[in-house]
Motif scaffolding. Structure first.
Motif: not given
Length: 118
Positions: A88-106
């Motif tokens: 999940v942490d690695e996915l969150s990092d990828l989501a942060a790089e992709a600037e995906i909104e709401g990623r912290s609650s997914m």
């Protein structure tokens, strides 16, 4: 009936007018009044023309004028298997790089879906 596509807001959205829980990029057939509410009032969906839907369905290959299949270039994003193997942490990092909104609650599955859509 109108075709609408989920483009904004929560990664998973449920509404009585939709046939199932919607994720980013999902399309739905809804009444004109539901389309007005979800697209114009809420801004979570956009109206889709029939030609837009046809083009998004073609993913595996393209055909040139002679009818021969041509290979599509490999996407820059990680493959499906790569995403499934990540934490999940690695996915969150990828989501942060992709600037995906709401990623912290997914959840992990929602992050994977969002990264695939991006």
């Amino acid at each position: 009936m109108e075709t609408i596509r989920h483009v904004d807001g929560p990664g998973r959205f449920s509404h009585a007018a939709l046939d199932h829980v919607s994720g980013y990029g999902d399309t739905h057939e809804v009444t004109e009044s539901a389309a007005e509410y979800l697209c114009d009032d809420r801004g979570l969906f956009e109206r889709v023309e029939a030609t837009d839907v046809e083009f998004t369905e073609v993913k595996d290959g393209a055909v040139d004028e002679d009818g021969a299949a041509e290979e599509l270039p490999e996407p820059d994003s990680p493959s499906v298997d790569d995403l499934e193997d990540k934490t999940v942490d690695e996915l969150s990092d990828l989501a942060a790089e992709a600037e995906i909104e709401g990623r912290s609650s997914m959840t992990k599955d929602e992050l994977i879906d969002a990264l695939r859509e991006n």
